[in-house]
Scaffold this motif. Structure first.
Motif, PDB file in Angstrom:
ATOM      1  N   THR A  19       1.031  -1.372   0.160  1.00  0.00           N
ATOM      2  CA  THR A  19      -0.288   0.233  -0.362  1.00  0.00           C
ATOM      3  C   THR A  19       1.184   1.376   0.792  1.00  0.00           C
ATOM      4  O   THR A  19       2.212   0.898   0.316  1.00  0.00           O
ATOM      5  N   ARG A  20       0.276   2.057   0.000  1.00  0.00           N
ATOM      6  CA  ARG A  20       1.022   3.337  -0.980  1.00  0.00           C
ATOM      7  C   ARG A  20       0.108   5.136   0.640  1.00  0.00           C
ATOM      8  O   ARG A  20       0.907   5.846   0.132  1.00  0.00           O
ATOM      9  N   ASN A  21      -1.069   4.194   0.992  1.00  0.00           N
ATOM     10  CA  ASN A  21      -1.378   5.225   1.675  1.00  0.00           C
ATOM     11  C   ASN A  21      -1.395   6.551   1.425  1.00  0.00           C
ATOM     12  O   ASN A  21      -1.382   7.425   1.131  1.00  0.00           O
ATOM     13  N   SER A  22      -2.900   6.054   0.805  1.00  0.00           N
ATOM     14  CA  SER A  22      -2.761   7.443  -0.449  1.00  0.00           C
ATOM     15  C   SER A  22      -3.951   8.492  -0.022  1.00  0.00           C
ATOM     16  O   SER A  22      -3.946   9.525  -0.272  1.00  0.00           O
ATOM     17  N   LEU A  23      -3.772   8.094   1.312  1.00  0.00           N
ATOM     18  CA  LEU A  23      -5.078   9.132   2.352  1.00  0.00           C
ATOM     19  C   LEU A  23      -4.150  10.084   2.535  1.00  0.00           C
ATOM     20  O   LEU A  23      -4.949  11.997   2.712  1.00  0.00           O
ATOM     21  N   VAL A  24      -3.078  10.386   2.487  1.00  0.00           N
ATOM     22  CA  VAL A  24      -2.679  11.238   3.241  1.00  0.00           C
ATOM     23  C   VAL A  24      -2.162  12.143   1.973  1.00  0.00           C
ATOM     24  O   VAL A  24      -2.342  13.154   2.151  1.00  0.00           O
ATOM     25  N   VAL A  25      -2.471  11.716   0.781  1.00  0.00           N
ATOM     26  CA  VAL A  25      -2.800  13.120  -0.514  1.00  0.00           C
ATOM     27  C   VAL A  25      -3.820  13.350  -0.490  1.00  0.00           C
ATOM     28  O   VAL A  25      -4.124  14.559  -1.233  1.00  0.00           O
TER      29      VAL A  25
END
Length: 63
Positions: free
Chosen positions: A6-12
């Motif tokens: 995962t890349r933790n897209s919620l940070v963006v």
């Protein structure tokens, strides 16, 4: 093993929400990517334990 998936897209997401209205599709892309990551993690949680061999009973598992 799972953290690399995962890349933790919620940070963006806050950055995508701050974009002008003309680029509002960016927020949809980020949310879609998050859903894909969550579904992928659910598959990993189900499949990886079946694919990884376990140690015989009574013996510690090798790292």
């Amino acid at each position: 093993m799972f953290t690399g998936a995962t890349r933790n897209s919620l940070v963006v997401l806050p950055l995508a929400l701050a974009l002008p209205d003309a680029l509002a599709v960016a927020s949809v892309v980020v949310v879609t990517q998050t859903l894909v990551e969550v579904l992928g993690m659910l598959l990993y949680v189900r499949l990886v334990p079946r694919l990884v061999p376990t140690a015989p009973t009574g013996q510690p598992a090798a790292l």
